[in-house]
Structure formats: structure tokens, C-alpha cells
Design a protein around this motif. Structure first.
Motif, PDB file in Angstrom:
ATOM      1  N   PRO A 157       0.793  -1.238   0.000  1.00 24.70           N
ATOM      2  CA  PRO A 157       0.000   0.000   0.000  1.00 24.70           C
ATOM      3  C   PRO A 157       0.820   1.281   0.000  1.00 24.70           C
ATOM      4  O   PRO A 157       0.433   2.246  -0.644  1.00 24.70           O
TER       5      PRO A 157
ATOM      6  N   TYR B  39       9.960  -8.112  16.004  1.00 23.20           N
ATOM      7  CA  TYR B  39       9.849  -8.596  17.383  1.00 23.20           C
ATOM      8  C   TYR B  39       9.084  -9.905  17.468  1.00 23.20           C
ATOM      9  O   TYR B  39       8.515 -10.254  18.487  1.00 23.20           O
ATOM     10  N   GLN B  40       9.116 -10.649  16.329  1.00 23.72           N
ATOM     11  CA  GLN B  40       8.635 -12.032  16.333  1.00 23.72           C
ATOM     12  C   GLN B  40       7.180 -12.145  16.781  1.00 23.72           C
ATOM     13  O   GLN B  40       6.831 -13.051  17.542  1.00 23.72           O
ATOM     14  N   CYS B  41       6.343 -11.251  16.297  1.00 18.84           N
ATOM     15  CA  CYS B  41       4.947 -11.318  16.694  1.00 18.84           C
ATOM     16  C   CYS B  41       4.199 -12.426  15.950  1.00 18.84           C
ATOM     17  O   CYS B  41       3.152 -12.860  16.387  1.00 18.84           O
ATOM     18  N   THR B  90       2.809  -6.119   4.107  1.00 19.20           N
ATOM     19  CA  THR B  90       1.735  -5.136   4.263  1.00 19.20           C
ATOM     20  C   THR B  90       1.272  -5.055   5.703  1.00 19.20           C
ATOM     21  O   THR B  90       0.951  -3.986   6.201  1.00 19.20           O
ATOM     22  N   ARG B  91       1.207  -6.182   6.408  1.00 15.88           N
ATOM     23  CA  ARG B  91       0.611  -6.178   7.744  1.00 15.88           C
ATOM     24  C   ARG B  91       1.611  -6.062   8.876  1.00 15.88           C
ATOM     25  O   ARG B  91       1.210  -5.950  10.042  1.00 15.88           O
ATOM     26  N   CYS B  92       2.915  -6.109   8.575  1.00 19.31           N
ATOM     27  CA  CYS B  92       3.901  -6.137   9.656  1.00 19.31           C
ATOM     28  C   CYS B  92       3.817  -4.876  10.504  1.00 19.31           C
ATOM     29  O   CYS B  92       3.939  -3.770   9.992  1.00 19.31           O
ATOM     30  N   PRO B  93       3.626  -5.005  11.838  1.00 16.72           N
ATOM     31  CA  PRO B  93       3.534  -3.829  12.697  1.00 16.72           C
ATOM     32  C   PRO B  93       4.855  -3.074  12.848  1.00 16.72           C
ATOM     33  O   PRO B  93       4.851  -1.918  13.252  1.00 16.72           O
ATOM     34  N   GLN B  94       5.946  -3.712  12.529  1.00 15.78           N
ATOM     35  CA  GLN B  94       7.227  -3.042  12.637  1.00 15.78           C
ATOM     36  C   GLN B  94       7.764  -2.623  11.267  1.00 15.78           C
ATOM     37  O   GLN B  94       8.919  -2.243  11.160  1.00 15.78           O
ATOM     38  N   SER B  95       6.920  -2.704  10.258  1.00 16.37           N
ATOM     39  CA  SER B  95       7.312  -2.332   8.892  1.00 16.37           C
ATOM     40  C   SER B  95       8.566  -3.055   8.426  1.00 16.37           C
ATOM     41  O   SER B  95       9.409  -2.482   7.742  1.00 16.37           O
TER      42      SER B  95
ATOM     43  N   GLU C 353      -7.977  -5.034   8.760  1.00 13.07           N
ATOM     44  CA  GLU C 353      -7.906  -6.491   8.706  1.00 13.07           C
ATOM     45  C   GLU C 353      -8.685  -7.171   9.827  1.00 13.07           C
ATOM     46  O   GLU C 353      -8.880  -8.385   9.782  1.00 13.07           O
ATOM     47  N   ASP C 404       2.558  -1.107  17.994  1.00 15.38           N
ATOM     48  CA  ASP C 404       2.382  -1.264  16.559  1.00 15.38           C
ATOM     49  C   ASP C 404       2.816   0.012  15.870  1.00 15.38           C
ATOM     50  O   ASP C 404       2.036   0.930  15.679  1.00 15.38           O
ATOM     51  N   ASN C 405       4.083   0.055  15.541  1.00 12.14           N
ATOM     52  CA  ASN C 405       4.647   1.244  14.917  1.00 12.14           C
ATOM     53  C   ASN C 405       3.959   1.594  13.614  1.00 12.14           C
ATOM     54  O   ASN C 405       3.753   2.755  13.306  1.00 12.14           O
ATOM     55  N   ALA C 406       3.611   0.545  12.861  1.00 14.15           N
ATOM     56  CA  ALA C 406       3.016   0.801  11.549  1.00 14.15           C
ATOM     57  C   ALA C 406       1.660   1.491  11.686  1.00 14.15           C
ATOM     58  O   ALA C 406       1.235   2.209  10.794  1.00 14.15           O
ATOM     59  N   MET C 441       1.513 -11.216  22.513  1.00 11.45           N
ATOM     60  CA  MET C 441       2.944 -11.224  22.192  1.00 11.45           C
ATOM     61  C   MET C 441       3.780 -11.432  23.458  1.00 11.45           C
ATOM     62  O   MET C 441       4.776 -12.123  23.440  1.00 11.45           O
ATOM     63  N   ARG C 467       0.751 -17.613  21.445  1.00 10.49           N
ATOM     64  CA  ARG C 467       1.718 -16.522  21.367  1.00 10.49           C
ATOM     65  C   ARG C 467       1.900 -16.101  19.910  1.00 10.49           C
ATOM     66  O   ARG C 467       2.674 -16.670  19.166  1.00 10.49           O
ATOM     67  N   ARG C 469       0.492 -12.748  16.880  1.00 12.70           N
ATOM     68  CA  ARG C 469      -0.527 -11.758  16.499  1.00 12.70           C
ATOM     69  C   ARG C 469      -1.519 -12.402  15.550  1.00 12.70           C
ATOM     70  O   ARG C 469      -1.299 -13.495  15.015  1.00 12.70           O
TER      71      ARG C 469
END
Lengths: 297, 220, 667
Positions: A157, B39-41, B90-95, C353, C404-406, C441, C467, C469
Motif C-alpha cells: 500500500p 519482534y517475532q509477533c 503489508t501487515r507487519c507492525p514493525q514495517s 484487517e 504497533d509502529n506501523a 505477544m 503466542r 498476532r
């Protein structure tokens, strides 16, 4: 009269030539001209970014350079793999003079990366959804479509900045302007298996099977796509999928341009719809095309 | 095992130069800050459509890279089962650009010939594809499929590969989708030169694919 | 003046490791004006201070310089020591040869030593021209304003009111109680939330020392510590509280039920005239004009008819009142992160999502609290919003927004691990054959009894913790397909859930930035209010007289919020314990004869501490205009001195002459 540069890509000049036929036939009544980029090359597709990162940048860059040389501000690339790679390179070149220099040397043409790349849906947006609605001659009231975006129309995106990657609505908006209705379903952006049709057939069948199943489960009587790979996996491979899973999907897969053309009154044969593997009953039944139930008139 | 210097790249417009300098690469970090951010989420694993058959999950591949176990990552089947759908990125929280890391690992594995036998077919196909482009500038589907099937058969002697989809040809022909002779660009020489600049050994790729272990392919 | 004592500290080895201390002391003794130069290992210690006092007396020192660390550390200490020896504390200066010399330069280099001597010489030049000063006394209004009536605001108000001070408590909602009033049970004791809170709420409502303004907001704040003028806007309720008897018949009979209930976080609809919850304080209704048929279409009017006390008043207006206070405690609490796609700030993006807002049975944790609550929309039975069925499989997802940085929020919201464990337990207690799943997490359970609490959820109440997301949630045939992962087994995990609860991040309350700007409070990039020092001054701010407590400072749980509230009240009590305030006398003053009345200083003063004043003769004729500094507000920054074109304003303790001589001392 609008005119765009046109980058067909290998699939549209290969076994997905029905998509090219469809695009050309539906844009004509809308007064849009397409001018093919002279001597374009393959964008590199999956193979390039898998095996060589410089090639993955250079092949699309060469095409961008051709577009710039020929003075196109906008280039329409019907295949999302191509459009995504072209846009990706645009972004990479932006603000990076060192990369621009290196790439220009490799591709033997100066490349800036300023050409606007459009996918099929964006072409219709540029024409104007209201204009299209006004030009509709045969509203598609019999169509209950599951809009299937696949992977590369909306992802990644940040690069594409096109439509919401989780709940896109751009295709639905066009279809609703044609008088069709669309269904809410859960596989709109799930991968069909992409270019691994030959190399990993069983995975492609599994993923595409899920898509076909979910579309039917949510009441769709056809799938609509804007990608030649997705079309191949869902249409050409449908017979294999049926055999593998012991089902009869009977799901017609249209290109978005097919439906736009049909709504504008263009004949299906002109659009190349008869070249699909799965066709509906009223159309000329081709040998291995499954026939659709009488539901679709 | 040489360590690699990579600055993050891929689908999200950052740059990746893979330097395979065997001498110079000590102390360089994989994908710069990007892989360290993971961070291995497990969100990548959770959304991956191809994870069912993977030997390592996407987050585990990232973990291997994080802990300097690049070798195991490179030898995995997982990277060849990846369909590049970009859901993970696209979904990774740490980009973190997970799909990009997969690309880098594939490039390395192909160069260093560490592709497991049961997924070699994917590599054979991709190499045949690039070969085809190098020759013509655009894909010649029939030639590509023939090359793929021949090489694939040579690899695992599976007759089914040869016979599969044979019935497809007449169906495609009926629909005018079968082009015995595909298109070529006019200026084929420039294509070759572009390839040579990016992949000095591209022409030998076909031989290398069929010729495991022998011949010393120079690193790019 | 010429009897300056210089006391050079070794600071253990912080300073001594960079210099030959004998050499340094000798060099300093040579500086003109220095009567004696003494070195000692720890000048701030008791023997060190005793040394200073002794030398002041025996050498009859006129002023002293302590060459050691930063004045931020010990200026107060050394001033007190000097005062104890009979020397005016403003004749004490510190020369920083630690942070500004020994800590940052090569030890034993000539240049390092030379710099230390220069710093000391410069300071001697300054202190030679210091004047003895007396602190400025400022009157003090011993009343406090508390902004926010949640548990933190309630605690702070009660502490202050019980110690005899008047408290003005301003709450934006129609009732006090905050988020805690809507919770079902609280961890780790599983106390019923309203049961422990409502007695406090009633106490606040009835306390003779608390003036409660509900459905009100702070409109402006003027003044300074000890002397704030607060303007409060009481929004129109359209119900006269003085007449209303609280029978609530209007609420009972109102036919309108359209607006989403704020208290139930949109799970139900409420009436146009309503009390947010039956235990509200004050238990008096308000009318929401936007859903009132009488107001919109001049229909209905049922409430007017049934109200025996004739308290309904559609002509009600907002009221604006002023209050004088000496201290402010900010306790504005939090709100939940918006999980859907609509965000008011482009910095944050929602979770498309997860289907929140799209699928009825995907809710957030505060909504789940309402489902659990006995006074909630389902009477305390766990029933899912779509069809009212009792869910047999509930998935709880942690870190939605948080970490969640993103999506724009990098921080941890601290309470979600605990309340998620609580939710699984409460769910299991109500639905015995139900199964709870948690996608997490990490587990953050650092408080007293917290770890044991989470283990109880897993070991006794059978919650299944995965464990990893969750990537996506879709709905098929009335079930929510949750696709997550378990990184511990290294596999994706899909759960077909009946209900999904998202633990959304904590964010500061809406409107906090505007309030902070009114009070001139600092805040961080997320809007959390800034404390003076994260370790040592967690409830004070850099604005004198203003204190913070609770979730407006950072995400925290109820015990911490209550503790901070009492801490903030304690700080106010310290402030109020004196008869009046004293301020540092290093303020600016204007030479009114010389002032050209250009008022450049008035315009540039960041503290609005300078006024325009008139000088009149005895007959009242205007002689001239002048600028005049208010010593109660001046912070001694010196901006006015810099801009004054006629050099008519100077700063006590940092005069132009002093600065000039300091520079001379350097070169």
C-alpha cells in the motif's frame, strides 16, 4: 479523446491475449486511445525479483525510460505485476540520484521515474465513473459479482497508494456504475498462487479453489478480475481444480473490461469473452468450457 | 559462510545492494535496521497463504536471519514456497519487509546452490523464464514451457511433468492463445547487455541449473 | 567587594581525576578578589558544608563561589549553608567545572585546567557584583482545581477536601466516575468496580469542601501559581438541577431511543433525556438536543408533562463562572484508540484487517466490560451483539494499536494483559462451557499479585493462550474466522470464534491538547502530559502549581492512578502548607525614568509578566508611560533585557554589567 501510453506486458501478448482484446474493445467506445510503448520489454515479473535485484530494477526501468523518451505522462499497464514493478522502480528512483545514474547506465537510456502508471481500474477512474455510467446501454442487472483484486493491485500500500489493501472498493464502484451488484466476500485480496501455475500447480489449485468456493458461498454468480495471472489460475485451471476437489465450480471469470464493454453494448466475441475456458451457456460453447446454469441470462 | 551486506530494500522503496564480497563482508549487517526491528509477533506467519507446507514459518526465517543463522534460512524450502503475495510486508507492525528478505534469501540460495531438491522445480522455472527474456526480450510461452519441462524432467525424471497439461495445447490453440513463435523485441542486443550487466553469468544459468555442484559459478 | 571565598570540590573523583587539585587551587587563589581558595573531596557533604560555614565566619567572606557540579544539583544546598553562616544566600554562585569541564575534556591537559580556571574566574567576576537579595513573597489562594472526575480526580479531590481545602472539581461528562464506573470487575481482586467507586462518588457529591461542576469544561486559565483565575463553562442541561428531585420519571417516559449510548460505547441506544447510568453523581438528567423530538420538530414534550417539579427548561443556557484557585490538578484520563479506519489524525491508521465496525461481533475491551457488567445492556450475561447468542468461543486479541509502529502507536498500554486475563476469567465464570483464546505477544503482569492472577486464568480457568498476532478476521456463516499464529509451536492457528474482543491501546482523552495549551502544560507526541522528571517528580509538571495524575500522564491501572492522585494532592498540600509563596528574586526590573515606553519587552515576554503602567503626578496628570515588571510572574529569562533599545531594564543577579565583566574574566 484521451490517450495513454500502453504497456501490454508479456501475458497480454501471450496466452492472455483475450485480456488485450477486451481492453481494446471496451476503451474504443469510451474514446480512449492506447499507444503501445515502442519495443517494450518484459518487466521481469517474479523471476527477476527472485533471482537478481538489479535486474528487478533495471528491466522495469528500461520501460520507464522508453515511456519518458516517447513523452508519455501516463502509461496504462493492464497486468498488476507489471504495474506494480514499474511503480516500485519509480518510487525507488525518487530522491535517489545515485540509483538513477546507475540504472540509466545499465539500461542505456536516461530514466527519471516520473511517468504515472495506471492499472485497469485507474483507467476507468480517469475516464470518470459518472461518464461510464452515462454511457451504459445494457445495464448488467443479472451480474452479481465477487470482485477479486488479487495481491498486486493494492499491495504494497505505501508504494501503490491506490486502494485500501484490506477492504478495497474501487472495482465495486465501477461495477455498480454498470448496473451490476456486488457481493461482500472474504477472499478479495487473498493470493491465487500467482506465477507458480507451472512450478507449483497443487498450491495454485488449493488457493484458487478457496477463492472460487468463497465467491459462490457469498452468492456471486461470477468473479471479476483485473489481472491476467489471476484469470488464468481461476479460469484456465478451473477444470483441474474441479477434478482435484471433486466439485463443479461453474464460476465464470470476467475481466473488468469485459463487463464494462458488455454494458456499453460491445459484443462479447469482440471482447474475447468466448476465449475464456469457462463460458456461460448463452455464449458459444467451446469444447472444454463448462456451461453455466440458466441463472445467468 | 560469507556474511552479507544488505541495506534494506524491496517492495517498499528502500534499496538493496547485495554485496557478496567474500573478503569484505565481515561485520556487515543483513538488511540494516529492518530485520532487527522484527519482534517475532508472528503476524506474517498468521497471514501467509503458503505456510502450510513450509519447513520454517516466515517469522522463523526472519529469526534465523536475526540470529546470524542465514545458512539455514537459505537452505530452507520455505523461501521457495513463498508466493510473493506481500501480505506479510503489508501487515507487519514493525514495517519489516518480510517479502523482501525472502527475495534476498532466494537470490543467495540460487547463487550458492542451496536449494532443496523438492522445490528445485521453482528455481528451474524462474531461471528458464529469465533465460527466455534474455533471448527474446519478452516471454515466448511455448519455448519457455518446453525448456522448463525439459530441464525439470532432467532434474527429477518425473514423466508426469512432461505429460501434464499436454492436452492444454489444443485447447489454447482453439482459443487463439497458442503462439508457437512468440514475440521478440527488435533490439535484442540491448536486452542481452542489460542482463550481462546485472547477471554476468546469466547465459550459463541453464547449465548451472542442470549441473549441480560442478563448475564454480562466480558470485555476482 | 574583594573577599570572595572559592571552594573547589573534588566531587569524589569526578573532578579530581581531571586535574591536579593542588595546582588548580593555587591558580584560583591568584584570581583578583579571591580571599581564599579551599579544596575538599565532597563539598556538598556535611563536613564540606561545615568547612564553608567556618570559612565564611573566620575569613569574613563577602561572597562565595563553589566550583563543583551543576547548580541544578546543589545550589540550594550551598545557599542554605551560606545562610546558616549569616551570609545572604544570593551571594553564593556555583562554577560548573564538572559537567562543563572535567566530564567532557581530556584529563590533565593544559587546556582543561585553563578552562576550569576561566570558568571560576568568570564566576568570581560575577559574584563580585552580586547584591544581597530577599525572596519575593506572593499571596496564595488555598483552593485547588481538579480537572477530571474519574477515579484519579475523585481521589485527589477527597484527599484535598479532607485536609480542609476547598476543591473545585470540573468534569466534562454529566456524571463523575470516568471509565471505572463502566467496568464490571477490577483486577487483581475482581472487586465490583461500581461497588468500590460509587461510595467515593457519593462522598464527592456530598463533601462540604468540594464544589462539583459536572457537564462542564475549563474554558480559560489565567494567572500563576497560588493565583489562578479559572473560567468554567457549565453546559446547558435543559434540566434545572436545583428544582429536579431526581425521580427520573422523564428518563423513564421519554419515547426517543435513537442516539448511541456513550456509557455503553455504542452497544445500545439511549434516550434523548437521560442519566448516563443509575448511580450517576449527580443523578440528574440532561437532554441531548440532537435526538430530542421537542427541540428538533416541536413534537413530544412528554418530559415536560410528567415532571412534577417543573424542572425541564428548554431555554436553558450555558453558564460561565470564574473560580480563584492556587493549584491545579489535571486528571483527564484516557480514551481508547480508534480501531476502525476513521481517524482524526493521519498519524494513526486503524485495523481494516480485523473488521471492527464491519462485523458486529468484533468489539473492543470496554464494550466487553459493558457486556460483563450487571448494569450493562445484557444484564451481565455474555451475549454477542449480532444475535444475542451466548458465545461458546471467544477470542481476545492483545496489542491492538499498542506496540504497533506501523499503526502509529509504539508504546505498550500496560493494562491490557491484565484485563484480558480478567476477561477470560469473568467469561469462564459466566459461561462454564465456553472457551477463551488469547492471542498475545508478551504478558506484562508486574504489579502485586498480578503474575499469579494471570496464571490463575490459564491454570484454573482454562484460558488458551497463543503466542502470536492475528493477521486477519473474516466472517463466514455467523462465525468469525480468526487467523493468528503460535510462534511457540511455529504454526499458524485459526479459530472459529463466536465473539472477538480487541484490547485497544490507551490514548489521552480527546481535547487534552487544547486544555494543555490553556494551562501551558507540556505534552509528548501522543498527547500524554509531561511530568517534571520521570523518576523523581512524576506528578509535578514544569508549570508551577500544576500537577498531573492518572492516565493523562501515561497508560496505567487503577492502583497507580489512585496512588498518583494522592501524590498530587500531597504536592498541593505542601504548596498550601506555607502562608504565602516565596519566589526567587532574580527577576527583571525597569528603570522607569529611562524607559522609552516602546513596549518591545511587553510584546516579547514569554510569561506575559510585563505590563504597561502609567506614571501620574499628584494631580493625576499623566507624566509618562512605562513598562513595569510583575515580580510575581517574571521567570528571569532576560528576554526583555535583550530587546530593550534604551537599556532601561536589567535582570537582578544577571545584570548587564555582570555579564560584561564575566566575559572580561574569560578573555
Amino acid at each position: 479523446m484521451m490517450e495513454f501510453g500502453y504497456y501490454p506486458g508479456c501475458a497480454l501478448h501471450g496466452s492472455s491475449n483475450d485480456y488485450e482484446q477486451s481492453v481494446q474493445a471496451c476503451l474504443k467506445p469510451l474514446g480512449v486511445g492506447l499507444k503501445e510503448l515502442d519495443d517494450w520489454l518484459c518487466c521481469g515479473a517474479t523471476a527477476a525479483h527472485t533471482l537478481n535485484h538489479m535486474l528487478a530494477v533495471s528491466l522495469p526501468a528500461r520501460n520507464l525510460a522508453l515511456a519518458e523518451r516517447d513523452g508519455f505522462a501516463d502509461v496504462f499497464a493492464p497486468c498488476p505485476m507489471c504495474s506494480m514493478e514499474l511503480i516500485k522502480v519509480n518510487r525507488a528512483l525518487d530522491g535517489n540520484p545515485e540509483l538513477r545514474k546507475r540504472v540509466s547506465e545499465i539500461v542505456e537510456l536516461p530514466v527519471e521515474g516520473k511517468t504515472q502508471i495506471l492499472n485497469l481500474i485507474q483507467v476507468f477512474q480517469k475516464i470518470g465513473v459518472d461518464q461510464i455510467r452515462a454511457a451504459v446501454k445494457k445495464p448488467l442487472s443479472h451480474v452479481k459479482a465477487a470482485c477479486y483484486y488479487g495481491c498486486l493491485l493494492t499491495r504494497p500500500p505505501d508504494t501503490l497508494q491506490f486502494d485500501d489493501p484490506e477492504h478495497p472498493r474501487s472495482m465495486e464502484t465501477v461495477l455498480e456504475a454498470l448496473g451490476a451488484s456486488t457481493v461482500a466476500w472474504n477472499y478479495a485480496t487473498e493470493c491465487c498462487g500467482a506465477g507458480l501455475t507451472m512450478a507449483r500447480e497443487e498450491l495454485v489449485c488449493e488457493l484458487s479453489h478457496r477463492i472460487l468456493t468463497n465467491a459462490a458461498a457469498h452468492g456471486a454468480n461470477c468473479l471479476v478480475v483485473a489481472c491476467p495471472m489471476c484469470h488464468t489460475n481461476l479460469d484456465m485451471k478451473q477444470a483441474d481444480i474441479d477434478r482435484r476437489y471433486g466439485v463443479h465450480h461453474d464460476m465464470v471469470v470476467y475481466y473488468l473490461s469485459d463487463l464494462v464493454g458488455m454494458a456499453l453494448g460491445v459484443d462479447e466475441t469482440e471482447l474475447g469473452v468466448n476465449k475464456h475456458f469457462v463460458v456461460r451457456q448463452a455464449g458459444q460453447p467451446l469444447e472444454s468450457g463448462a456451461t453455466q446454469t440458466a441463472e445467468m441470462q | 559462510m560469507p556474511r552479507l551486506g544488505v541495506q534494506a530494500f524491496s517492495a517498499i522503496e528502500r534499496q538493496s545492494w547485495i554485496t557478496m564480497d567474500h573478503e569484505e563482508s565481515m561485520g556487515s549487517a543483513f538488511a540494516a535496521t529492518s530485520v532487527e526491528n522484527c519482534y517475532q509477533c508472528g503476524k506474517c506467519t498468521a497471514g501467509c497463504p503458503a505456510s502450510d507446507e513450509m519447513d520454517f514459518m516466515p517469522n522463523q526465517i526472519l529469526r534465523l536471519v536475526q540470529t546470524d543463522d542465514v545458512d539455514r534460512a537459505m537452505r530452507s524450502r520455505a523461501i521457495w514456497l513463498c508466493v510473493s503475495c506481500l501480505t506479510c510486508t503489508t501487515r507487519c507492525p514493525q514495517s519489516v519487509d518480510c517479502a523482501g528478505v525472502m527475495d534476498v534469501l532466494r537470490e543467495m540460495a540460487a547463487e550458492q546452490k542451496t536449494v532443496p531438491a523438492d522445490v528445485q522445480r521453482v528455481l528451474v522455472f524462474q531461471r528458464a523464464f529469465l533465460d527466455n527474456i534474455r533471448r527474446h526480450g519478452r516471454t515466448n510461452e511455448v519455448e519457455l514451457i518446453m525448456q522448463f519441462k525439459t530441464l525439470g524432467f532432467l532434474k527429477d525424471r518425473n514423466i508426469r511433468l512432461l505429460m501434464k497439461d499436454a492436452l492444454l495445447a489444443p485447447k489454447l490453440m482453439q482459443r487463439g492463445k497458442f503462439h508457437l513463435r512468440g514475440e521478440s523485441v527488435r533490439d535484442r542486443a540491448v536486452v542481452r547487455r542489460i542482463f550481462d550487466r546485472c547477471m554476468p553469468n546469466a547465459g550459463k544459468a541453464r547449465m548451472a541449473a542442470a549441473d549441480e555442484g560442478s563448475g564454480s559459478e562466480e558470485a555476482v | 567587594m574583594g573577599r570572595i571565598g572559592v571552594f573547589i570540590c573534588w566531587c569524589g573523583e569526578n573532578i579530581a581525576r581531571a586535574f591536579d587539585m593542588d595546582e588548580l587551587t593555587e591558580a584560583v587563589a591568584e584570581i583578583p578578589g579571591v580571599r581564599c581558595a579551599i579544596d575538599y573531596k565532597y563539598m556538598c557533604s556535611e563536613p564540606g558544608q561545615a568547612l564553608i560555614r567556618e570559612k565564611i565566619r573566620s575569613e569574613k567572606l563577602e561572597a562565595i563561589v563553589v566550583a563543583s557540579c551543576s547548580p541544578h544539583m546543589h545550589l540550594k544546598t550551598f545557599r542554605a549553608a551560606a545562610q546558616a553562616a549569616g551570609l545572604n544566600p544570593y551571594l553564593v554562585e556555583m562554577a560548573n567545572i564538572r559537567e562543563q569541564c572535567s566530564w567532557v575534556h581530556e584529563p590533565y591537559e593544559d587546556e582543561t585546567v585553563a578552562k576550569a580556571v576561566s570558568i571560576i574566574r568568570m564566576t568570581v567576576q560575577k559574584v563580585l557584583r552580586n547584591r544581597a537579595l530577599e525572596p519575593i513573597h506572593v499571596p496564595l489562594t488555598k483552593r485547588a482545581l481538579v480537572v477530571g472526575g474519574g477515579v484519579a480526580g475523585i481521589q485527589a479531590s477527597l484527599d484535598l477536601a479532607d485536609s480542609g481545602y476547598e476543591v473545585v472539581l470540573v468534569e466534562r461528562e454529566p456524571s463523575i466516575g470516568g471509565k471505572m464506573a463502566g467496568l464490571s470487575e477490577t483486577f487483581p481482586t475482581l472487586d465490583c468496580s461500581q461497588c468500590i467507586l460509587t461510595p467515593r462518588m457519593v462522598e464527592v457529591g456530598q463533601h462540604p469542601n468540594i464544589r462539583l461542576y459536572t457537564y462542564s469544561e475549563v474554558e480559560s486559565v489565567e494567572g500563576f501559581v497560588g493565583n489562578f483565575t479559572i473560567t468554567i463553562r457549565q453546559k446547558a442541561r435543559y434540566v434545572d438541577i436545583a428544582k429536579c428531585t431526581g425521580c427520573l420519571e422523564c428518563w423513564n417516559r421519554c419515547p426517543s431511543r435513537e442516539a448511541p449510548s456513550e456509557f455503553d460505547y455504542g452497544l445500545t441506544k439511549r434516550k434523548a433525556i437521560y442519566v448516563p447510568f443509575p448511580q450517576a453523581v449527580p443523578a440528574r438528567p440532561i437532554i441531548d438536543l440532537n435526538s430530542c423530538a421537542k427541540f428538533l420538530r416541536n413534537e413530544c414534550g412528554t418530559c415536560l408533562k410528567v415532571c412534577e417539579a417543573k424542572a425541564i427548561n428548554f431555554d436553558d443556557q450555558d453558564k460561565v463562572v470564574t473560580e480563584q484557585v492556587g493549584a491545579i490538578v489535571v486528571a483527564t484520563g484516557y480514551r481508547m484508540y480508534d480501531i476502525g479506519r476513521e481517524q482524526e489524525n493521519a498519524k494513526y491508521t486503524g485495523y481494516g484487517e480485523y473488521g471492527y465496525g464491519q462485523y458486529k461481533d468484533v468489539i473492543d475491551s470496554l464494550q466487553f466490560e459493558r457486556l460483563l457488567s450487571a448494569s450493562g445492556p445484557t444484564g451481565g450475561e455474555v451475549k454477542r451483539p449480532s444475535d444475542g447468542a451466548v458465545p461458546k468461543k471467544v477470542v481476545f486479541i492483545a496489542c491492538v494499536g499498542s506496540r504497533d509502529n506501523a499503526k502509529g502507536i509504539p508504546y505498550c498500554s500496560k493494562i491490557c494483559c491484565m484485563y484480558t486475563a480478567k476477561h477470560t476469567m469473568l467469561y469462564k465464570h459466566k459461561v462454564h462451557d465456553g472457551q477463551a483464546y488469547v492471542f498475545y505477544m508478551d504478558i506484562r503482569a508486574g504489579g502485586k499479585g498480578y503474575e499469579e492472577f494471570v496464571r490463575r486464568a490459564i491454570e484454573k480457568d482454562g484460558a488458551r493462550y497463543y503466542r502470536g498476532r492475528v493477521s486477519k478476521i473474516t466472517e463466514e456463516n455467523g462465525k468469525l474466522i480468526v487467523r493468528g499464529a503460535d510462534t511457540l509451536t511455529g504454526a499458524p492457528v485459526a479459530v472459529e470464534a463466536d465473539l472477538v474482543v480487541l484490547a485497544a491501546a490507551m490514548r489521552p482523552a480527546i481535547g487534552v491538547l487544547e486544555l494543555a495549551q490553556k494551562i501551558k502544560l507540556g505534552y509528548d507526541e501522543f498527547g500524554f502530559l509531561s511530568e517534571s522528571h520521570p523518576k523523581l517528580r512524576p506528578v509535578e509538571t514544569n508549570t508551577a502549581g500544576v500537577y498531573i495524575c492518572g492516565a493523562c500522564h501515561a497508560p496505567k491501572d487503577i492502583p497507580e492512578a489512585v496512588a498518583q492522585a494522592s501524590a498530587a494532592a500531597g504536592k498541593v498540600q505542601v504548596l498550601f502548607s506555607k502562608g504565602e509563596l516565596t519566589r526567587e528574586p532574580e527577576v527583571a526590573s525597569v528603570n522607569e525614568q529611562a524607559c522609552a515606553a516602546c513596549f518591545a519587552c511587553v510584546r516579547t515576554c514569554p510569561y506575559l509578566a510585563i505590563d504597561k503602567a502609567e506614571i501620574r503626578d499628584r494631580q493625576g496628570n499623566l507624566l509618562k508611560m512605562t513598562a513595569r515588571v510583575n515580580p510575581s510572574l517574571c521567570m528571569g529569562c532576560g528576554t526583555c533585557v535583550a530587546v530593550c533599545p534604551s537599556k532601561s531594564v536589567d535582570l537582578e543577579g544577571f545584570s548587564e554589567e555582570q555579564i560584561y565583566e564575566m566575559v572580561n574574566g574569560l578573555i
